[in-house]
Design a protein around this motif. Structure first.
Motif, PDB file in Angstrom:
ATOM      1  N   GLU A 118      13.700  -2.918   8.724  1.00  0.00           N
ATOM      2  CA  GLU A 118      12.358  -3.613   8.155  1.00  0.00           C
ATOM      3  C   GLU A 118      12.407  -4.682   7.443  1.00  0.00           C
ATOM      4  O   GLU A 118      13.806  -4.920   7.155  1.00  0.00           O
ATOM      5  CB  GLU A 118      11.933  -2.209   7.010  1.00  0.00           C
ATOM      6  N   SER A 119      11.251  -5.133   7.450  1.00  0.00           N
ATOM      7  CA  SER A 119      11.660  -6.813   6.291  1.00  0.00           C
ATOM      8  C   SER A 119      11.725  -6.617   5.678  1.00  0.00           C
ATOM      9  O   SER A 119      12.021  -5.351   4.931  1.00  0.00           O
ATOM     10  CB  SER A 119       9.781  -7.057   6.805  1.00  0.00           C
ATOM     11  N   GLU A 120      12.426  -7.292   4.757  1.00  0.00           N
ATOM     12  CA  GLU A 120      13.049  -7.545   3.264  1.00  0.00           C
ATOM     13  C   GLU A 120      11.611  -7.122   2.292  1.00  0.00           C
ATOM     14  O   GLU A 120      12.249  -6.219   1.312  1.00  0.00           O
ATOM     15  CB  GLU A 120      13.422  -9.320   2.648  1.00  0.00           C
ATOM     16  N   ARG A 121      10.058  -8.049   2.746  1.00  0.00           N
ATOM     17  CA  ARG A 121       9.725  -8.182   2.238  1.00  0.00           C
ATOM     18  C   ARG A 121       8.927  -6.054   2.026  1.00  0.00           C
ATOM     19  O   ARG A 121       8.994  -5.570   0.807  1.00  0.00           O
ATOM     20  CB  ARG A 121       8.400  -8.707   2.093  1.00  0.00           C
ATOM     21  N   ASP A 122       9.455  -5.080   2.993  1.00  0.00           N
ATOM     22  CA  ASP A 122       9.038  -3.863   3.129  1.00  0.00           C
ATOM     23  C   ASP A 122       9.795  -3.323   2.032  1.00  0.00           C
ATOM     24  O   ASP A 122       9.911  -1.910   1.546  1.00  0.00           O
ATOM     25  CB  ASP A 122       8.773  -3.040   4.093  1.00  0.00           C
ATOM     26  N   ALA A 123      11.214  -3.056   2.271  1.00  0.00           N
ATOM     27  CA  ALA A 123      12.959  -2.370   2.148  1.00  0.00           C
ATOM     28  C   ALA A 123      12.617  -2.857   0.002  1.00  0.00           C
ATOM     29  O   ALA A 123      12.251  -2.038  -0.162  1.00  0.00           O
ATOM     30  CB  ALA A 123      13.927  -3.198   2.422  1.00  0.00           C
ATOM     31  N   MET A 124      12.231  -3.972  -0.093  1.00  0.00           N
ATOM     32  CA  MET A 124      12.414  -4.457  -1.383  1.00  0.00           C
ATOM     33  C   MET A 124      10.968  -3.334  -2.441  1.00  0.00           C
ATOM     34  O   MET A 124      11.290  -2.670  -3.483  1.00  0.00           O
ATOM     35  CB  MET A 124      11.766  -5.348  -1.925  1.00  0.00           C
ATOM     36  N   ALA A 125       9.624  -3.161  -1.493  1.00  0.00           N
ATOM     37  CA  ALA A 125       8.299  -2.762  -1.994  1.00  0.00           C
ATOM     38  C   ALA A 125       8.557  -1.276  -1.825  1.00  0.00           C
ATOM     39  O   ALA A 125       8.282  -0.942  -3.326  1.00  0.00           O
ATOM     40  CB  ALA A 125       7.922  -2.927  -0.878  1.00  0.00           C
ATOM     41  N   LYS A 126       9.671  -1.062  -0.529  1.00  0.00           N
ATOM     42  CA  LYS A 126      10.136   0.516  -1.364  1.00  0.00           C
ATOM     43  C   LYS A 126      10.998   1.245  -1.853  1.00  0.00           C
ATOM     44  O   LYS A 126      11.213   2.223  -2.588  1.00  0.00           O
ATOM     45  CB  LYS A 126      11.012   0.833   0.674  1.00  0.00           C
ATOM     46  N   ILE A 127      12.165  -0.015  -2.413  1.00  0.00           N
ATOM     47  CA  ILE A 127      13.308   0.417  -3.026  1.00  0.00           C
ATOM     48  C   ILE A 127      13.018   0.359  -4.847  1.00  0.00           C
ATOM     49  O   ILE A 127      12.516   1.290  -5.636  1.00  0.00           O
ATOM     50  CB  ILE A 127      14.137  -0.801  -3.477  1.00  0.00           C
ATOM     51  N   HIS A 128      11.818  -0.367  -4.922  1.00  0.00           N
ATOM     52  CA  HIS A 128      10.581  -0.882  -6.144  1.00  0.00           C
ATOM     53  C   HIS A 128       9.620   0.849  -6.706  1.00  0.00           C
ATOM     54  O   HIS A 128       9.891   1.514  -7.342  1.00  0.00           O
ATOM     55  CB  HIS A 128      10.394  -1.568  -6.365  1.00  0.00           C
ATOM     56  N   ARG A 129       9.393   0.714  -5.137  1.00  0.00           N
ATOM     57  CA  ARG A 129       8.959   1.972  -5.428  1.00  0.00           C
ATOM     58  C   ARG A 129       9.249   3.280  -6.017  1.00  0.00           C
ATOM     59  O   ARG A 129       9.105   4.282  -6.590  1.00  0.00           O
ATOM     60  CB  ARG A 129       7.985   2.571  -3.906  1.00  0.00           C
ATOM     61  N   PHE A 130      10.323   3.125  -5.096  1.00  0.00           N
ATOM     62  CA  PHE A 130      11.626   4.883  -5.489  1.00  0.00           C
ATOM     63  C   PHE A 130      12.081   4.868  -7.255  1.00  0.00           C
ATOM     64  O   PHE A 130      12.146   5.910  -7.892  1.00  0.00           O
ATOM     65  CB  PHE A 130      12.880   4.484  -4.449  1.00  0.00           C
ATOM     66  N   MET A 131      12.359   3.055  -7.372  1.00  0.00           N
ATOM     67  CA  MET A 131      13.058   3.274  -8.908  1.00  0.00           C
ATOM     68  C   MET A 131      11.867   3.188  -9.565  1.00  0.00           C
ATOM     69  O   MET A 131      12.615   4.310 -10.977  1.00  0.00           O
ATOM     70  CB  MET A 131      13.113   2.145  -8.742  1.00  0.00           C
TER      71      MET A 131
END
Length: 185
Positions: free
Chosen positions: A74-87
């Motif tokens: 996944e793009s870095e942007r999508d990955a960071m958004a996914k991690i942020h939502r999770f946290m």
């Protein structure tokens, strides 16, 4: 006083030793105090064409760039958004510890830099930070039964190695070499 009843164990594999690099893969696992898995998020991040990974990082992480890029990335942007939502979701349910191994020196700054680079606030309420390396160091100093002799380096027997791989091997958690893949570590 904050009562913490859950933890998120995490690990990142990266393209560089400095936090300006990229996260290549990640894993965050939320557990209760009995280590029952409550939720998790993991993934592979596409390597940016604007930044070459360091050869040492690729060798340490055992990443074949072509296979990595062709995989389910996944793009870095999508990955960071996914991690942020999770946290954010995990922290909404109450105080939680974010715990890694040698994470306060490495992974945490990488995570924060990557979140900021993608326009996300890395400082989330109800999220507290812990590092298992610090616990290992404290046990080494305070406990007589800590296996100091068994964890000495082969090339320098006067030096102790508290690496994740050495500790995991000693305590029978790891039988082969460390995978250097976020979920496995």
């Amino acid at each position: 006083m904050v009562c913490i009843k859950r933890a998120v164990f995490y690990d990142l594999e990266t393209s560089d030793k400095d936090p300006i690099g990229q996260i290549l893969n990640y894993c965050f696992i939320e557990t209760d105090l009995d280590f029952n898995v409550l939720s998790s998020v993991k993934g592979e991040v596409e390597i940016s064409r604007l930044q070459l990974p360091r050869a040492k990082a690729l060798l340490a992480n055992k990443i074949d760039v072509l296979c990595h890029q062709e995989g389910n990335v996944e793009s870095e942007r999508d990955a960071m958004a996914k991690i942020h939502r999770f946290m954010v979701e995990v922290s909404r349910r109450g105080a939680v510890s974010l715990i890694g191994y040698n994470s306060s020196k490495f992974d945490l700054s990488y995570l924060r830099t990557s979140l900021i680079r993608n326009g996300l606030n890395p400082y989330i309420s109800n999220l507290f930070y812990g590092d298992l390396l610090h616990l290992s160091q404290k046990l080494c100093v305070c406990r007589k039964d800590f296996p100091r002799k068994e964890l000495c380096r082969e090339d320098n027997p006067k030096k102790l190695s508290l690496s994740l791989e050495n500790l995991a091997k000693h305590f029978g958690i790891l039988t082969g070499a460390q995978a250097h893949e976020s979920y496995e570590d």
